[in-house]
Write an enzyme that holds these catalytic residues in place. Structure first.
Site, PDB file in Angstrom:
ATOM      1  N   LYS A  84      63.852   6.003  72.063  1.00  0.00           N
ATOM      2  CA  LYS A  84      63.309   4.671  72.324  1.00  0.00           C
ATOM      3  C   LYS A  84      64.388   3.873  73.038  1.00  0.00           C
ATOM      4  CE  LYS A  84      59.561   2.224  71.037  1.00  0.00           C
ATOM      5  NZ  LYS A  84      58.188   2.594  70.810  1.00  0.00           N
ATOM      6  N   GLY A 134      47.167  -8.340  70.505  1.00  0.00           N
ATOM      7  CA  GLY A 134      47.623  -8.027  71.859  1.00  0.00           C
ATOM      8  C   GLY A 134      46.844  -6.844  72.413  1.00  0.00           C
ATOM      9  N   HIS A 135      47.542  -5.995  73.166  1.00  0.00           N
ATOM     10  CA  HIS A 135      46.890  -4.858  73.824  1.00  0.00           C
ATOM     11  C   HIS A 135      46.153  -3.966  72.816  1.00  0.00           C
ATOM     12  CE1 HIS A 135      50.062  -5.773  76.914  1.00  0.00           C
ATOM     13  NE2 HIS A 135      49.016  -5.599  77.691  1.00  0.00           N
ATOM     14  N   VAL A 136      46.826  -3.614  71.726  1.00  0.00           N
ATOM     15  CA  VAL A 136      46.213  -2.710  70.751  1.00  0.00           C
ATOM     16  C   VAL A 136      45.275  -3.473  69.813  1.00  0.00           C
ATOM     17  CG1 VAL A 136      46.645  -1.055  68.889  1.00  0.00           C
ATOM     18  CG2 VAL A 136      48.242  -1.200  70.802  1.00  0.00           C
ATOM     19  N   GLY A 192      48.000  -9.792  64.967  1.00  0.00           N
ATOM     20  CA  GLY A 192      48.488  -9.459  66.314  1.00  0.00           C
ATOM     21  C   GLY A 192      47.347  -8.889  67.130  1.00  0.00           C
TER      22      GLY A 192
HETATM   23  P1  NAD Z   1      51.415  -6.677  72.458  1.00  0.00           P
HETATM   24  O1  NAD Z   1      52.719  -7.301  72.809  1.00  0.00           O
HETATM   25  O2  NAD Z   1      50.380  -6.517  73.502  1.00  0.00           O
HETATM   26  O3  NAD Z   1      50.738  -7.484  71.256  1.00  0.00           O
HETATM   27  C1  NAD Z   1      51.444  -7.996  70.175  1.00  0.00           C
HETATM   28  C2  NAD Z   1      50.708  -9.257  69.728  1.00  0.00           C
HETATM   29  O4  NAD Z   1      51.304  -9.687  68.512  1.00  0.00           O
HETATM   30  C3  NAD Z   1      50.807 -10.408  70.715  1.00  0.00           C
HETATM   31  O5  NAD Z   1      49.531 -10.971  70.950  1.00  0.00           O
HETATM   32  C4  NAD Z   1      51.749 -11.397  70.021  1.00  0.00           C
HETATM   33  O6  NAD Z   1      51.489 -12.741  70.347  1.00  0.00           O
HETATM   34  C5  NAD Z   1      51.448 -11.093  68.570  1.00  0.00           C
HETATM   35  N1  NAD Z   1      52.501 -11.489  67.641  1.00  0.00           N
HETATM   36  C6  NAD Z   1      53.840 -11.454  67.790  1.00  0.00           C
HETATM   37  N2  NAD Z   1      54.462 -11.907  66.688  1.00  0.00           N
HETATM   38  C7  NAD Z   1      53.471 -12.222  65.813  1.00  0.00           C
HETATM   39  C8  NAD Z   1      53.454 -12.746  64.487  1.00  0.00           C
HETATM   40  N3  NAD Z   1      54.588 -13.028  63.847  1.00  0.00           N
HETATM   41  N4  NAD Z   1      52.260 -12.932  63.888  1.00  0.00           N
HETATM   42  C9  NAD Z   1      51.104 -12.653  64.528  1.00  0.00           C
HETATM   43  N5  NAD Z   1      51.062 -12.172  65.783  1.00  0.00           N
HETATM   44  C10 NAD Z   1      52.220 -11.959  66.413  1.00  0.00           C
HETATM   45  O7  NAD Z   1      51.793  -5.269  71.780  1.00  0.00           O
HETATM   46  P2  NAD Z   1      50.829  -4.019  71.586  1.00  0.00           P
HETATM   47  O8  NAD Z   1      51.020  -3.088  72.717  1.00  0.00           O
HETATM   48  O9  NAD Z   1      49.463  -4.488  71.219  1.00  0.00           O
HETATM   49  O10 NAD Z   1      51.503  -3.323  70.312  1.00  0.00           O
HETATM   50  C11 NAD Z   1      51.342  -3.869  69.024  1.00  0.00           C
HETATM   51  C12 NAD Z   1      52.194  -3.077  68.038  1.00  0.00           C
HETATM   52  O11 NAD Z   1      51.801  -1.716  68.042  1.00  0.00           O
HETATM   53  C13 NAD Z   1      53.697  -3.063  68.355  1.00  0.00           C
HETATM   54  O12 NAD Z   1      54.426  -3.069  67.163  1.00  0.00           O
HETATM   55  C14 NAD Z   1      53.903  -1.758  69.086  1.00  0.00           C
HETATM   56  O13 NAD Z   1      55.226  -1.275  68.963  1.00  0.00           O
HETATM   57  C15 NAD Z   1      52.915  -0.873  68.349  1.00  0.00           C
HETATM   58  N6  NAD Z   1      52.452   0.254  69.129  1.00  0.00           N
HETATM   59  C16 NAD Z   1      51.836   0.064  70.322  1.00  0.00           C
HETATM   60  C17 NAD Z   1      51.393   1.159  71.068  1.00  0.00           C
HETATM   61  C18 NAD Z   1      50.679   0.972  72.388  1.00  0.00           C
HETATM   62  O14 NAD Z   1      50.084   1.945  72.874  1.00  0.00           O
HETATM   63  N7  NAD Z   1      50.687  -0.188  72.963  1.00  0.00           N
HETATM   64  C19 NAD Z   1      51.589   2.456  70.568  1.00  0.00           C
HETATM   65  C20 NAD Z   1      52.191   2.624  69.322  1.00  0.00           C
HETATM   66  C21 NAD Z   1      52.633   1.507  68.617  1.00  0.00           C
END
Ligand code: NAD
Length: 367
Positions: free
Chosen positions: A94, A196-198, A194
């Site tokens: 990472k 976001g994307h996921v 949260g």
């Molecule tokens: P992202 O940045 O698109 O979304 C994260 C969201 O969390 C954002 O909308 C942000 O505003 C919100 N956030 C941040 N701090 C917060 C808090 N204290 N309380 C509430 N909301 C909060 O990220 P993502 O790609 O959706 O990934 C989310 C999580 O999943 C991360 O921890 C990432 O490491 C993990 N993950 C993602 C993937 C992937 O394919 N994108 C794969 C494996 C793991």
């Protein structure tokens, strides 16, 4: 030029790198610095027995360098376990870039980062994580082939987040099957922290299944958008962790299950996408077990993203990606059952499965 004299008594009590609590026999840790672009990054390579260390790059404004180092050590170790449990020929790695992705990320900085990745000759392969977009990976691709998660137009598998969300969804269903005897999520009250994307994609699956979804985020615009689009309820209380619900899905940052929150939790199941949800895997895993809360290990159920990017290396298509992601259901159920049989926690049972695979490959490689 004057050089500052460091007094040994002023140094922190623990050794800075190998003495960190999160250090776990990592093979290599690379500190990258470039004055011109302002790049300050750390690449953590935890283990390469099963294959090259693949894991995303996170750009985040850490409070200090300790926090960044701790994050990269924890995240890279998690990637080793994630890929091993998913049955991929990948090791764990990472990277973190220290800085604000909104204001400090430039094409020059991303390319310079790509050059550092390239200098490792494929031992580490990068991808997106928080603060990164597919377009950033395309910039990295300009200077190195050791990158995944690039655009489909450039031969990539595209945005991994919907696949990750689908894996989390089926992992959550497996946890429901284990807890309730049925994997139906209809009418279950699910907190998605949260969006976001996921998180958003998970909300979509849950809504389609008829679950009652409660969302929370620090971004009000996202909350309004997702709430309107899927009819999800926005959480307005002052302590999310104490909310009476069926399932808690952490999809923001890690370590939300910690000494301060664990005794407040009032849910049956924890199943989400965030990496390293348990601040202390062993201690908090055991407390959850004692409280009767089923924990679907994060690195088991969020493997959809790595399965998706691995397709770029192995050249397999969407059908195989979906088949492997759907299998997260069986893997999760198997781990939950194994943990019960062996009187251990799901977190520890998953690590054991990963470690056995790594040890077996090590043995094969020696023969
Ligand atoms: P992202 O940045 O698109 O979304 C994260 C969201 O969390 C954002 O909308 C942000 O505003 C919100 N956030 C941040 N701090 C917060 C808090 N204290 N309380 C509430 N909301 C909060 O990220 P993502 O790609 O959706 O990934 C989310 C999580 O999943 C991360 O921890 C990432 O490491 C993990 N993950 C993602 C993937 C992937 O394919 N994108 C794969 C494996 C793991």
């Amino acid at each position: 030029m004057t050089s500052e004299v460091i007094n040994i008594k002023d140094l922190p009590k623990v050794d800075p790198v190998f003495g960190q609590a999160s250090f776990n026999d990592h093979e290599q840790i690379v500190f990258c610095n470039d004055k011109e672009t302002g790049l300050k990054a750390i690449i953590g390579i935890h283990n390469t027995v099963l294959g090259p260390a693949l894991g995303g790059t996170r750009m985040w404004q850490y409070a200090n360098e300790w926090e960044a180092l701790n994050d990269v050590l924890r995240l890279s170790r998690g990637m080793t376990y994630k890929s091993a449990v998913a049955g991929l020929n990948l090791g764990g790695g990472k990277a973190v870039i220290i800085g604000d992705a909104k204001t400090q990320k430039t094409p020059e900085l991303m390319k310079r980062f790509g050059e550092f990745v390239h200098s490792l000759s494929g031992k580490y392969i990068t991808a997106e994580d928080i603060g990164m977009e597919t377009s950033d990976m395309d910039l990295v691709r300009d200077v190195t082939p050791y990158v995944t998660g690039i655009s489909e137009s450039r031969g990539g598998a595209g945005n991994p987040s919907p696949i990750t969300a689908y894996g989390v969804f089926v992992g959550m269903k497996a946890a429901a099957k284990f807890k309730y005897g049925s994997d139906a999520l209809e009418d279950k009250k699910v907190i998605v922290q949260g969006i976001g994307h996921v998180g958003e994609s998970l909300v979509e699956h849950l809504t389609n299944e008829g679950a009652q979804v409660i969302i929370t985020d620090i971004n009000q615009e996202r909350l309004d958008f997702v709430s309107k689009k899927y009819g999800a309820q926005i959480y307005t209380g002052d302590n999310l962790y104490a909310l009476d619900a069926d399932i808690y899905a952490p999809c923001a940052l890690g370590a939300t299950i910690n000494d301060n929150t664990i005794n407040l939790l009032n849910v049956d199941i924890i199943a989400g996408a965030a990496n390293n949800q348990l601040a202390n895997g062993i201690k908090h895993g055991q407390i959850l077990q004692e409280k009767g809360i089923v924990y679907a290990p994060d690195f088991v159920i969020n493997a959809g993203g790595i399965i998706n990017v691995y397709a770029e290396i192995e050249n397999y298509g969407k059908t195989e990606i979906m088949r492997q992601t759907e299998n997260i259901y069986n893997t999760t159920l198997n781990i939950l059952n194994t943990a019960t049989t062996n009187n251990t926690t799901p977190h520890e049972a998953s690590i054991l499965i990963a470690q056995e695979k790594i040890d077996a490959r090590k043995k094969e490689n020696k023969q």
